[in-house]
Design a protein around this motif. Structure first.
Motif, PDB file in Angstrom:
ATOM      1  N   MET A  56       0.827  -1.193   0.000  1.00 33.29           N
ATOM      2  CA  MET A  56       0.000   0.000   0.000  1.00 33.29           C
ATOM      3  C   MET A  56       0.860   1.240   0.000  1.00 33.29           C
ATOM      4  SD  MET A  56      -3.184   0.258  -0.188  1.00 33.29           S
ATOM      5  CE  MET A  56      -4.426   1.518  -0.114  1.00 33.29           C
ATOM      6  N   PRO A  60       4.549   4.560  -6.907  1.00 29.49           N
ATOM      7  CA  PRO A  60       4.109   4.216  -8.252  1.00 29.49           C
ATOM      8  C   PRO A  60       5.330   3.932  -9.111  1.00 29.49           C
ATOM      9  CG  PRO A  60       3.865   6.569  -7.855  1.00 29.49           C
ATOM     10  CD  PRO A  60       4.289   5.959  -6.564  1.00 29.49           C
ATOM     11  N   PRO A  89      -8.969   6.867   5.032  1.00 26.85           N
ATOM     12  CA  PRO A  89      -7.823   6.807   4.122  1.00 26.85           C
ATOM     13  C   PRO A  89      -6.725   5.954   4.748  1.00 26.85           C
ATOM     14  CG  PRO A  89      -8.587   9.040   4.371  1.00 26.85           C
ATOM     15  CD  PRO A  89      -9.355   8.228   5.353  1.00 26.85           C
ATOM     16  N   MET A  90      -6.137   5.100   3.947  1.00 31.21           N
ATOM     17  CA  MET A  90      -5.146   4.175   4.465  1.00 31.21           C
ATOM     18  C   MET A  90      -3.784   4.832   4.496  1.00 31.21           C
ATOM     19  SD  MET A  90      -6.722   1.483   5.292  1.00 31.21           S
ATOM     20  CE  MET A  90      -5.420   0.300   5.526  1.00 31.21           C
ATOM     21  N   VAL A  92      -2.369   7.593   5.537  1.00 29.35           N
ATOM     22  CA  VAL A  92      -2.315   8.894   4.882  1.00 29.35           C
ATOM     23  C   VAL A  92      -0.920   9.470   4.920  1.00 29.35           C
ATOM     24  CG1 VAL A  92      -3.107  11.281   5.027  1.00 29.35           C
ATOM     25  CG2 VAL A  92      -4.724   9.424   5.251  1.00 29.35           C
ATOM     26  N   ASN A  93      -0.217   9.281   6.026  1.00 29.37           N
ATOM     27  CA  ASN A  93       1.105   9.884   6.103  1.00 29.37           C
ATOM     28  C   ASN A  93       2.200   8.883   5.802  1.00 29.37           C
ATOM     29  OD1 ASN A  93       0.565   8.485   8.362  1.00 29.37           O
ATOM     30  ND2 ASN A  93       1.164  10.051   9.815  1.00 29.37           N
ATOM     31  N   SER A  94       1.891   7.857   5.009  1.00 35.20           N
ATOM     32  CA  SER A  94       2.912   6.914   4.590  1.00 35.20           C
ATOM     33  C   SER A  94       3.386   7.271   3.206  1.00 35.20           C
ATOM     34  CB  SER A  94       2.351   5.502   4.577  1.00 35.20           C
ATOM     35  OG  SER A  94       2.104   5.077   5.880  1.00 35.20           O
ATOM     36  N   PRO A  95       4.631   7.597   3.089  1.00 38.09           N
ATOM     37  CA  PRO A  95       5.132   7.957   1.768  1.00 38.09           C
ATOM     38  C   PRO A  95       5.365   6.719   0.934  1.00 38.09           C
ATOM     39  CG  PRO A  95       6.908   7.999   3.337  1.00 38.09           C
ATOM     40  CD  PRO A  95       5.670   7.650   4.109  1.00 38.09           C
ATOM     41  N   PRO A  96       5.388   6.873  -0.363  1.00 35.14           N
ATOM     42  CA  PRO A  96       5.754   5.737  -1.191  1.00 35.14           C
ATOM     43  C   PRO A  96       7.218   5.411  -0.987  1.00 35.14           C
ATOM     44  CG  PRO A  96       5.555   7.724  -2.512  1.00 35.14           C
ATOM     45  CD  PRO A  96       5.111   8.086  -1.125  1.00 35.14           C
TER      46      PRO A  96
ATOM     47  N   ALA B 137       7.803  13.800   1.871  1.00 35.98           N
ATOM     48  CA  ALA B 137       6.598  13.011   1.593  1.00 35.98           C
ATOM     49  C   ALA B 137       5.767  12.793   2.866  1.00 35.98           C
ATOM     50  CB  ALA B 137       6.994  11.669   0.981  1.00 35.98           C
ATOM     51  N   ALA B 138       6.410  12.251   3.902  1.00 39.45           N
ATOM     52  CA  ALA B 138       5.667  11.826   5.087  1.00 39.45           C
ATOM     53  C   ALA B 138       5.208  12.992   5.943  1.00 39.45           C
ATOM     54  CB  ALA B 138       6.516  10.887   5.936  1.00 39.45           C
ATOM     55  N   GLY B 142       2.240  14.232   3.870  1.00 43.12           N
ATOM     56  CA  GLY B 142       1.407  13.289   4.604  1.00 43.12           C
ATOM     57  C   GLY B 142       0.871  13.806   5.927  1.00 43.12           C
ATOM     58  N   PRO B 208       4.202  12.320  -8.951  1.00 42.26           N
ATOM     59  CA  PRO B 208       3.785  10.989  -8.488  1.00 42.26           C
ATOM     60  C   PRO B 208       3.462  10.956  -7.000  1.00 42.26           C
ATOM     61  CG  PRO B 208       6.062  10.946  -9.354  1.00 42.26           C
ATOM     62  CD  PRO B 208       5.518  12.278  -9.633  1.00 42.26           C
ATOM     63  N   LEU B 209       4.139  11.768  -6.198  1.00 42.59           N
ATOM     64  CA  LEU B 209       3.806  11.813  -4.773  1.00 42.59           C
ATOM     65  C   LEU B 209       2.391  12.334  -4.567  1.00 42.59           C
ATOM     66  CD1 LEU B 209       7.014  13.157  -2.943  1.00 42.59           C
ATOM     67  CD2 LEU B 209       5.842  10.992  -2.524  1.00 42.59           C
ATOM     68  N   ARG B 211      -0.084  12.216  -6.634  1.00 47.28           N
ATOM     69  CA  ARG B 211      -1.048  11.198  -7.079  1.00 47.28           C
ATOM     70  C   ARG B 211      -1.162  10.079  -6.052  1.00 47.28           C
ATOM     71  NH1 ARG B 211       1.139  12.277 -12.220  1.00 47.28           N
ATOM     72  NH2 ARG B 211       2.585  10.520 -12.098  1.00 47.28           N
ATOM     73  N   HIS B 212      -0.035   9.707  -5.476  1.00 46.55           N
ATOM     74  CA  HIS B 212      -0.022   8.661  -4.447  1.00 46.55           C
ATOM     75  C   HIS B 212      -0.926   9.052  -3.280  1.00 46.55           C
ATOM     76  CE1 HIS B 212       1.750   5.689  -1.643  1.00 46.55           C
ATOM     77  NE2 HIS B 212       1.824   6.660  -0.774  1.00 46.55           N
ATOM     78  N   TYR B 213      -0.777  10.276  -2.774  1.00 44.71           N
ATOM     79  CA  TYR B 213      -1.580  10.683  -1.626  1.00 44.71           C
ATOM     80  C   TYR B 213      -3.042  10.911  -2.019  1.00 44.71           C
ATOM     81  CZ  TYR B 213       2.382  10.776   1.469  1.00 44.71           C
ATOM     82  OH  TYR B 213       3.453  10.386   2.242  1.00 44.71           O
ATOM     83  N   ARG B 215      -4.613   9.124  -4.095  1.00 49.13           N
ATOM     84  CA  ARG B 215      -5.181   7.779  -4.111  1.00 49.13           C
ATOM     85  C   ARG B 215      -5.452   7.303  -2.696  1.00 49.13           C
ATOM     86  NH1 ARG B 215      -1.745   6.285  -7.765  1.00 49.13           N
ATOM     87  NH2 ARG B 215      -0.245   5.564  -6.214  1.00 49.13           N
ATOM     88  N   LEU B 216      -4.498   7.505  -1.783  1.00 53.00           N
ATOM     89  CA  LEU B 216      -4.678   7.080  -0.391  1.00 53.00           C
ATOM     90  C   LEU B 216      -5.881   7.761   0.245  1.00 53.00           C
ATOM     91  CD1 LEU B 216      -1.052   7.010   1.116  1.00 53.00           C
ATOM     92  CD2 LEU B 216      -2.421   5.090   0.327  1.00 53.00           C
ATOM     93  N   CYS B 217      -6.156   9.001  -0.171  1.00 54.29           N
ATOM     94  CA  CYS B 217      -7.231   9.775   0.453  1.00 54.29           C
ATOM     95  C   CYS B 217      -8.556   9.617  -0.277  1.00 54.29           C
ATOM     96  CB  CYS B 217      -6.858  11.264   0.485  1.00 54.29           C
ATOM     97  SG  CYS B 217      -5.380  11.585   1.454  1.00 54.29           S
ATOM     98  N   TYR B 246     -13.164  13.112   3.360  1.00 52.06           N
ATOM     99  CA  TYR B 246     -11.709  12.883   3.375  1.00 52.06           C
ATOM    100  C   TYR B 246     -11.065  13.466   2.130  1.00 52.06           C
ATOM    101  CZ  TYR B 246     -11.911   9.790   7.441  1.00 52.06           C
ATOM    102  OH  TYR B 246     -12.078   9.292   8.704  1.00 52.06           O
TER     103      TYR B 246
END
Lengths: 106, 282
Positions: A56, A60, A89-90, A92-96, B137-138, B142, B208-209, B211-213, B215-217, B246
């Motif tokens: 998760m 990408p 949201p799963m 949320v603060n987890s970076p890829p 990112a985090a 995040g 991409p970051l 888009r990643h977040y 998607r998570l949200c 959310y």
């Protein structure tokens, strides 16, 4: 974000870099550290392992495909059935995860 | 895989110390004052699932912050970074503990499974570019989004115990946001050509970051949809929002804080990256 806070952040980027400055070698004759475990023999580091696929929190890939869409069984654990809204949201603060380094040519 | 347990189950000094760490920094939580008989079983089941999911999320944050902390002394960071991260780790211990205790209070003790292989793990002795990427990112992205979501969840919560628990988390999230941006700014100080190359790579990773977040949200349907739907469902609210709620928090956080903040710390590419995200799903 209010402008005074943005200005403060911009100012914070000025000045000497604080990390990545390297570590100075220990001088000869330093006393041993009481709680330091015995050092293992130095071995050459192994190449970084490829990250596990389809978490998760996985980044990408270059083609920007969603890790959720990859279809692997490990991704399926956290993939909700189509049409099911996530409860929250799963991670949320987890970076890829960063992509693995390019392989070294022999 | 392992089952996450709150305590070791014996009268230990380590458990006493943990309980002291896990107490809210401000306010009190009245764990015994929730009358579960006032709610339908289905409501309590749904609330317990929400809080168990949160426990797993907070555990993941705990793992990530611990990993980051392990890099600081290798990279030569000043001591106050380690102090601040010690607080961050304690906060995530607290949040995980609060979520588990919330499940107990709902009469549905949680036994979440944690897959250690799925915890976010930095490579051993990560170079500073990886640490910078992870902090941007985090934290800058995040934690900023997470802070927005929890503040809205606090407004939405109408069950007093849930309000107290979410309020305790919001207190910490405010500091996490401050710390994240300070670290992000400090990490954007240049020391020459190597930094310039690292910065450019990070700038290229913003799209991409985002888009990643998104998607998570659950924000893939775009801001127009997110802002046209109700944020909160009717009825008893144990500190949650609708999917649109959310998603709306994601877009609001990005526009008010994340993008301006990234620009301020030297990543002007954030504006174009966000515009591209919105263009994909207006």
């Amino acid at each position: 974000m209010r402008s005074h806070r943005l200005n403060r952040l911009a100012l914070l980027t000025q000045g000497a870099a604080l990390i990545g400055l390297g570590m100075s070698a220990l001088a000869c004759g330093d006393p041993p550290h009481v709680n330091a475990p015995p050092k293992e023999p130095v071995v050459a580091p192994e190449p970084a392992a490829a990250p596990k696929p389809d978490h998760m929190n996985a980044p990408p890939p270059a083609a920007s495909a969603s890790p959720v869409a990859s279809g692997s069984s490990s991704a399926a654990v956290n993939v909700l059935p189509p049409g099911t809204p996530p409860r929250v949201p799963m991670h949320v603060n987890s970076p890829p995860k960063p992509p693995p380094p390019a392989p070294t040519k022999p | 895989m392992y089952i996450l347990r709150r305590t070791s189950g014996a009268a230990l000094a380590l458990t006493d110390e943990h309980e002291a760490i896990a107490r809210p920094r401000k306010g009190e939580i009245h764990w015994d004052e929730l009358d579960v008989s006032a709610f339908a079983a289905a409501e309590l089941d749904e609330a317990a699932e929400l809080w168990q999911d949160r426990a797993v999320q907070e555990m993941h944050s705990l793992a990530l912050f611990t990993e980051l902390t392990s890099q600081l002394h290798l990279l030569g960071a000043p001591l106050d970074w380690s102090g601040a991260f010690a607080r961050m780790i304690a906060d995530e211990v607290r949040h995980t503990d609060l979520c588990l205790r919330m499940c107990e209070a709902l009469g549905r003790p949680a036994a979440p499974e944690i897959d250690a292989a799925r915890l976010h793990l930095l490579a051993h002795a990560s170079p500073r570019a990886h640490v910078r990427h992870t902090i941007v990112a985090a934290f800058c992205i995040g934690e900023t989004i997470s802070g927005h979501m929890f503040r809205r969840a606090l407004k939405a919560a109408n069950v007093p115990l849930a309000r107290e628990v979410v309020a305790a988390i919001v207190v910490d999230e405010t500091f996490h946001g401050e710390l994240g941006w300070e670290l992000g700014a400090l990490l954007m100080r240049s020391d020459g050509a190597e930094f310039a190359a690292e910065r450019d790579v990070l700038a290229g990773e913003l799209a991409p970051l985002f888009r990643h977040y998104a998607r998570l949200c659950g924000a893939a349907r775009g801001p127009t949809w997110a802002r046209s739907e109700p944020e909160v469902a009717a009825g008893a609210n144990f500190g949650t929002m609708t999917r649109a709620g959310y998603a709306r928090a994601f877009f609001d956080a990005m526009e008010s804080d994340v993008v301006p903040g990234l620009v301020a710390i030297g990543l002007p590419e954030a504006e174009e990256a966000y515009a591209a995200l919105v263009d994909e799903h207006p």
